[in-house]
Enzyme design. Structure first.
Site, mmCIF file in Angstrom:
data_model
loop_
_atom_site.group_PDB
_atom_site.id
_atom_site.type_symbol
_atom_site.label_atom_id
_atom_site.label_comp_id
_atom_site.label_asym_id
_atom_site.label_seq_id
_atom_site.Cartn_x
_atom_site.Cartn_y
_atom_site.Cartn_z
ATOM 1 C CE LYS A 131 -3.567 2.345 2.445
ATOM 2 N NZ LYS A 131 -4.633 2.237 3.774
ATOM 3 C CE LYS A 145 -6.301 2.057 -1.047
ATOM 4 N NZ LYS A 145 -7.010 1.976 0.296
#
Length: 327
Positions: free
Chosen positions: A198, A251
């Site tokens: 992320k 992400k």
């Protein structure tokens, strides 16, 4: 002119193109992120995300039913917590009557076969707006103390009926800590979809508007990954896999297709990708201007995730794409 190799033969019509197509998207590949708010019969539109709204639980259940009828069998819930319930220790996360847990229970009561991905991070509940606990003197995000709070949040979600937990906090060691906490309470079948890579991205803006969850001070660069780094994602993946993750996630999505590909080559675990709010907003804004064909760009984006190696796609296009695919 004689040519033994003519690649265009495999592109000559729809039938041939369909037969040789390497990647395809189905509604079953998609997870739909949904925003939940307090109230009854409430839909608060999110200006930067046309087509999305903060939904009261009754409206959330209706949305889940529609998604399920379209073949989307999993939703990810993100609660918009009232400011008065946000504290520095984020204790609302494990309040068994909190908004998110009530939403999980209501969806499960109405639609038992719908899978629910529960977000594990403190930022929606924190008065500081960070994914972890903040040292009031130094402003440092305290890693190990945060793990206990995350475990309490995970157990509360498991008790409410969640099927998958998505630790999005990026604290070190949290996958192993949560796995042990869940197994210790008998929740052996709760899956962990780790937000493995992320990134500290500028593509999250509309999401933070939707939940009013931006950090009050500082930024998230000491725990989310540097966008310049790729090899670091492999290190995170190795650790998450060893600690008991069931699914690895990247992400954001489109700017990080190379990371999706690297993880696919690196691991035998399923790979998920999050097609985030900023990516969605850009497509919608350009389509609204008439600069692009929004539907075609949506589908081209989704198939690019599959081509890169993703098995699962979290996307705000889930309902729109599922409708198109049903045609």
């Amino acid at each position: 002119m004689s040519q033994l190799q003519r690649p265009r033969r495999n592109r000559k019509n729809d039938v041939i193109r369909s037969l040789v197509r390497e990647s395809a998207v189905t509604p079953q590949d998609l997870i739909a992120p949904l925003f939940v708010r307090e109230g009854m019969n409430e839909r608060t539109n999110i200006v930067s995300m046309p087509g999305h709204a903060r939904l009261s639980i009754d409206q959330l259940v209706l949305e889940a039913k529609e998604l399920f009828s379209l073949g989307v069998k999993c939703v990810a819930l993100f609660p918009a917590i009232e400011d008065g319930k946000k504290t520095s220790d984020a204790r609302e996360t494990w309040n068994h009557d909190n908004l998110n847990l009530r939403a999980i229970k209501e969806i499960k009561n109405a639609l038992p076969d719908m899978h629910i991905l529960g977000d594990i991070a403190l930022d929606p509940y924190s008065s500081d707006g960070h994914d972890g606990l903040v040292d009031p003197k130094t402003g440092e995000i305290i890693n190990d103390a945060t793990l206990e709070a995350l475990a309490r949040q995970a157990l509360a979600s498991a008790n409410a009926g969640v099927d998958i937990l998505g630790p999005s906090d990026m604290m070190d060691g949290r996958i192993g800590y949560l796995r042990r906490a869940l197994d210790g309470e008998g929740f052996h079948n709760i899956s962990l979809m780790s937000y493995t890579a992320k990134y500290a991205s500028a593509f999250y803006g509309p999401f933070r508007e939707a939940l009013d969850s931006a950090p009050k001070k500082g930024d998230k660069k000491t725990y989310q990954m540097d966008p310049a780094n790729g090899r670091e994602a492999l290190r995170e993946a190795t650790l998450d896999e060893a600690e008991g993750a069931d699914i690895l996630m990247v992400k954001p999505g489109l700017p990080y297709l190379d990371i999706v590909y690297r993880l696919r080559q690196h691991s035998t675990l399923p790979i998920a990708v999050y097609n985030v709010s900023g990516e969605y907003a850009m497509v919608k804004a350009a389509a609204e201007k008439g600069w692009i064909d929004g539907e075609r760009v949506m589908m081209e984006s989704l198939v690019s995730f599959k081509r890169a190696g993703a098995d699962i796609i979290l996307t705000y296009f889930a309902k729109e794409a599922a409708r198109l695919l049903q045609k």
